[in-house]
Design a protein around this motif. Structure first.
Motif, mmCIF file in Angstrom:
data_model
loop_
_atom_site.group_PDB
_atom_site.id
_atom_site.type_symbol
_atom_site.label_atom_id
_atom_site.label_comp_id
_atom_site.label_asym_id
_atom_site.label_seq_id
_atom_site.Cartn_x
_atom_site.Cartn_y
_atom_site.Cartn_z
ATOM 1 N N UNK A 30 -36.465 33.081 -33.109
ATOM 2 C CA UNK A 30 -36.008 32.214 -33.967
ATOM 3 C C UNK A 30 -35.596 30.788 -33.363
ATOM 4 N N UNK A 31 -35.305 30.676 -32.260
ATOM 5 C CA UNK A 31 -34.947 29.375 -31.573
ATOM 6 C C UNK A 31 -36.185 28.641 -31.039
ATOM 7 N N UNK A 32 -37.423 29.461 -30.996
ATOM 8 C CA UNK A 32 -38.754 29.157 -30.536
ATOM 9 C C UNK A 32 -39.523 28.470 -31.541
ATOM 10 N N UNK A 33 -40.917 27.984 -31.110
ATOM 11 C CA UNK A 33 -41.708 27.468 -32.194
ATOM 12 C C UNK A 33 -42.842 28.716 -32.382
ATOM 13 N N UNK A 34 -42.801 29.737 -31.626
ATOM 14 C CA UNK A 34 -43.727 30.801 -31.819
ATOM 15 C C UNK A 34 -43.585 31.594 -32.954
ATOM 16 N N UNK A 35 -43.921 30.967 -34.391
ATOM 17 C CA UNK A 35 -43.696 31.448 -35.698
ATOM 18 C C UNK A 35 -44.571 32.778 -35.964
ATOM 19 N N UNK A 36 -45.607 33.012 -35.038
ATOM 20 C CA UNK A 36 -46.520 34.362 -35.362
ATOM 21 C C UNK A 36 -45.658 35.543 -34.824
ATOM 22 N N UNK A 37 -45.082 35.360 -33.441
ATOM 23 C CA UNK A 37 -44.432 36.229 -33.012
ATOM 24 C C UNK A 37 -43.031 36.676 -34.002
ATOM 25 N N UNK A 38 -42.449 35.793 -34.270
ATOM 26 C CA UNK A 38 -41.378 35.844 -35.084
ATOM 27 C C UNK A 38 -41.776 36.385 -36.339
ATOM 28 N N UNK A 39 -42.816 36.416 -37.195
ATOM 29 C CA UNK A 39 -43.477 37.114 -38.356
ATOM 30 C C UNK A 39 -43.587 38.503 -37.916
ATOM 31 N N UNK A 40 -44.150 38.886 -36.631
ATOM 32 C CA UNK A 40 -44.340 40.305 -36.220
ATOM 33 C C UNK A 40 -42.817 40.858 -36.159
ATOM 34 N N UNK A 41 -41.895 40.069 -35.763
ATOM 35 C CA UNK A 41 -40.615 40.932 -35.366
ATOM 36 C C UNK A 41 -40.045 41.247 -36.839
ATOM 37 N N UNK A 42 -40.073 40.233 -37.775
ATOM 38 C CA UNK A 42 -39.489 40.434 -39.075
ATOM 39 C C UNK A 42 -40.325 41.278 -39.573
ATOM 40 N N UNK A 43 -41.520 41.607 -39.486
ATOM 41 C CA UNK A 43 -42.401 42.821 -40.266
ATOM 42 C C UNK A 43 -41.884 44.061 -39.719
ATOM 43 N N UNK A 44 -41.596 43.946 -38.357
ATOM 44 C CA UNK A 44 -41.187 45.491 -37.538
ATOM 45 C C UNK A 44 -39.831 45.848 -38.242
ATOM 46 N N UNK A 45 -39.036 44.776 -38.379
ATOM 47 C CA UNK A 45 -37.792 45.133 -38.890
ATOM 48 C C UNK A 45 -37.895 45.747 -40.457
ATOM 49 N N UNK A 46 -38.721 45.134 -41.175
ATOM 50 C CA UNK A 46 -38.908 45.508 -42.593
ATOM 51 C C UNK A 46 -39.442 47.053 -42.678
ATOM 52 N N UNK A 47 -40.325 47.326 -41.671
ATOM 53 C CA UNK A 47 -40.865 48.652 -41.536
ATOM 54 C C UNK A 47 -39.625 49.767 -41.492
ATOM 55 N N UNK A 48 -38.661 49.398 -40.598
ATOM 56 C CA UNK A 48 -37.425 50.193 -40.286
ATOM 57 C C UNK A 48 -36.317 50.164 -41.433
ATOM 58 N N UNK A 49 -36.318 48.695 -42.115
ATOM 59 C CA UNK A 49 -35.250 48.565 -43.153
ATOM 60 C C UNK A 49 -35.988 47.827 -44.396
ATOM 61 N N UNK A 50 -36.622 48.503 -45.007
ATOM 62 C CA UNK A 50 -37.347 47.575 -46.169
ATOM 63 C C UNK A 50 -36.642 46.667 -47.188
ATOM 64 N N UNK A 51 -35.164 46.912 -47.002
ATOM 65 C CA UNK A 51 -34.365 46.234 -48.052
ATOM 66 C C UNK A 51 -33.567 45.268 -47.387
ATOM 67 N N UNK A 52 -33.958 44.786 -45.995
ATOM 68 C CA UNK A 52 -33.194 43.801 -45.427
ATOM 69 C C UNK A 52 -33.404 42.385 -46.224
ATOM 70 N N UNK A 53 -32.247 41.868 -47.034
ATOM 71 C CA UNK A 53 -32.392 40.618 -47.489
ATOM 72 C C UNK A 53 -32.608 39.547 -46.734
ATOM 73 N N UNK A 54 -32.006 39.429 -45.691
ATOM 74 C CA UNK A 54 -32.082 38.234 -44.700
ATOM 75 C C UNK A 54 -33.476 38.145 -44.352
ATOM 76 N N UNK A 55 -34.175 39.196 -43.849
ATOM 77 C CA UNK A 55 -35.654 39.214 -43.360
ATOM 78 C C UNK A 55 -36.583 38.967 -44.461
ATOM 79 N N UNK A 56 -36.375 39.443 -45.559
ATOM 80 C CA UNK A 56 -37.124 38.960 -46.664
ATOM 81 C C UNK A 56 -37.206 37.621 -46.998
ATOM 82 N N UNK A 57 -35.958 36.883 -47.090
ATOM 83 C CA UNK A 57 -35.642 35.627 -47.263
ATOM 84 C C UNK A 57 -36.246 34.818 -46.306
ATOM 85 N N UNK A 58 -36.079 35.221 -44.984
ATOM 86 C CA UNK A 58 -36.600 34.340 -43.554
ATOM 87 C C UNK A 58 -38.122 34.460 -43.773
ATOM 88 N N UNK A 59 -38.773 35.480 -44.116
ATOM 89 C CA UNK A 59 -40.239 35.547 -44.166
ATOM 90 C C UNK A 59 -40.645 34.525 -45.314
#
Length: 455
Positions: A30-59
């Motif tokens: 989140x503090x780097x410029x590597x957006x693609x890696x951040x997207x992978x992390x968010x998508x992994x979090x959503x697999x575990x918790x599909x109802x994460x509002x913060x991640x949905x908003x950030x994505x």
């Protein structure tokens, strides 16, 4: 963080499902410029918790601001709203997406209203709603009511500056605008819009020294906007003829916004105006290092490529990019038309561009005249030439232009159509509008040469 640590974190986070390490990895990206890696992390979090509002908003933010994939962002925000329809910020974010990316203004309005209903102190929702009424519904009164209503619940600098803007630019109520802009600056000394509008107010009142002072003060604050920079630069050039001062403002702008290509283009143009060719070329070539997707920057760089580098071929490339962004841009269409006419001798292509301009432009005298000349000189087609000249509205022209147009039409009838009767009719109309010795001689010559014409 070195690659070994990152690799270890990824293994623990993705393979071992270690939540603590996943949180560290998320924080790092989140503090780097590597957006693609951040997207992978968010998508992994959503697999575990599909109802994460913060991640949905950030994505959704990533897909809006980075990928420009608005449909994907819309899916994430709709999913978030289906989970929690009582989140004021979420409604505001979704309304903004609908307004700016889909042009769905009524739906956007409803979401801003819902955001305000859920949180009467949601400043962004009030501001977005006020601008929506101004820019898309052309409803100044309701826009003003929105900010008045906001002040019942929250005393905010940006709300006061919006109120000042409406009073200044829409109601022309300078006294109230001044008071509210001063109030905005009392609440937030870094409110760049309040400085901008206050400077504009002073310019309207012709208090140029005060405007200069307020713009100079604003440029030293934390936040600066494009409008402030442009207004300050224009003030220095137009009122003070201070080109060096304007250059200093733009150099400051480049420090603040190093990726804003238009500022390099303006600097190149100002140095060119001052005859400082090497400096002009330096900034022009800096501008060319960027991917340019702004019409004004493309137009200016195209123009400078001709004037500074004498490179019409590369200039053409920039003007063609403008047409890709906006097929109705008259400046770009004109350049491409003339380029094909003069440089390439691609007459058919040039004619097509000039016809497009004729269809789009209200100021049709010059362009219709050019089209007529092309038909005459390259196609020997007097019928098409006359057709375009006769489309020109005489009432939109001055007396000199009216007389000249009628003379040209008469000349075509005489020399190309060989119809002296019609030629004389137009010559005489031209003479009646603006008597002229040359026209008098033309009319007398036809009477003398063509005995079939009876006085």
């Amino acid at each position: 963080m070195d690659e070994e640590i990152i690799s270890s974190l990824k293994q623990l986070a993705f393979e071992k499902n270690d939540e603590e390490e996943l949180a560290k990895l998320k924080s790092y990206y989140e503090n780097s410029d590597n957006i693609e890696e951040l997207k992978k992390i968010y998508e992994f979090i959503l697999q575990k918790n599909p109802n994460s509002l913060d991640v949905l908003r950030d994505l959704a933010d990533i897909y809006i601001n980075n990928d420009k994939d608005y449909d994907k962002a819309k899916e994430f925000l709709q999913k978030a709203l289906s989970i929690n329809n009582n989140d004021s910020e979420l409604h505001c974010q979704y309304g903004s997406l609908l307004e700016f990316s889909f042009g769905e203004y009524e739906q956007a309005k409803n979401h801003y209203l819902k955001a305000i209903e859920l949180d009467s102190q949601n400043v962004d929702a009030y501001l977005n709603l006020s601008w929506l009424y101004l820019e898309h519904f052309n409803d100044i009164h309701t826009s003003y009511i929105v900010v008045q209503e906001a002040l019942k619940y929250v005393e905010d600098s940006e709300i006061y500056s919006q109120m000042g803007y409406i009073e200044l630019m829409k109601y022309h109520d300078l006294d109230n605008a001044y008071d509210h802009l001063q109030k905005a600056l009392e609440l937030d000394k870094d409110n760049d819009l309040a400085y901008t509008y206050l400077g504009q107010l002073y310019i309207i009142e012709k208090e140029y020294d005060k405007a200069k002072e307020i713009f100079s003060l604003a440029l030293k604050r934390e936040k600066v906007n494009d409008l402030l920079i442009m207004e300050y630069g224009k003030l220095l050039i137009v009122q003070y003829k201070d080109f060096k001062g304007a250059i200093a403002v733009l150099e400051k702008a480049v420090e603040i916004f190093p990726d804003k290509v238009i500022y390099y283009a303006y600097l190149a143009n100002l140095h060119f105006v001052l005859g400082e060719v090497n400096e002009a070329k330096k900034y022009l070539h800096k501008a060319e290092d960027y991917v340019i997707d702004e019409q004004e920057a493309l137009l200016m760089i195209g123009y400078l490529k001709v004037m500074l580098d004498d490179n019409k071929e590369e200039a053409l490339m920039y003007f063609e990019k403008v047409i890709e962004l906006n097929p109705t841009n008259l400046n770009a269409l004109s350049f491409i038309g003339f380029y094909n006419l003069i440089n390439n001798q691609h007459i058919d292509t040039a004619l097509d561009y000039f016809k497009k301009i004729a269809d789009l432009s209200n100021d049709n005298f010059i362009i219709h005249f050019i089209i007529a000349q092309i038909y005459l000189q390259y196609y020997n087609d007097s019928t098409q030439a006359l057709d375009y000249l006769l489309k020109i509205n005489l009432n939109s022209l001055g007396k000199l232009e009216q007389s000249y147009l009628l003379y040209v039409i008469g000349s075509i009838y005489e020399k190309y159509v060989h119809n002296n009767h019609l030629a004389l009719d137009y010559y005489e109309k031209a003479y009646l509008i603006k008597p002229d010795k040359f026209l008098e001689e033309v009319i007398n010559r036809i009477y003398e040469n063509d005995k079939t014409i009876i006085n």
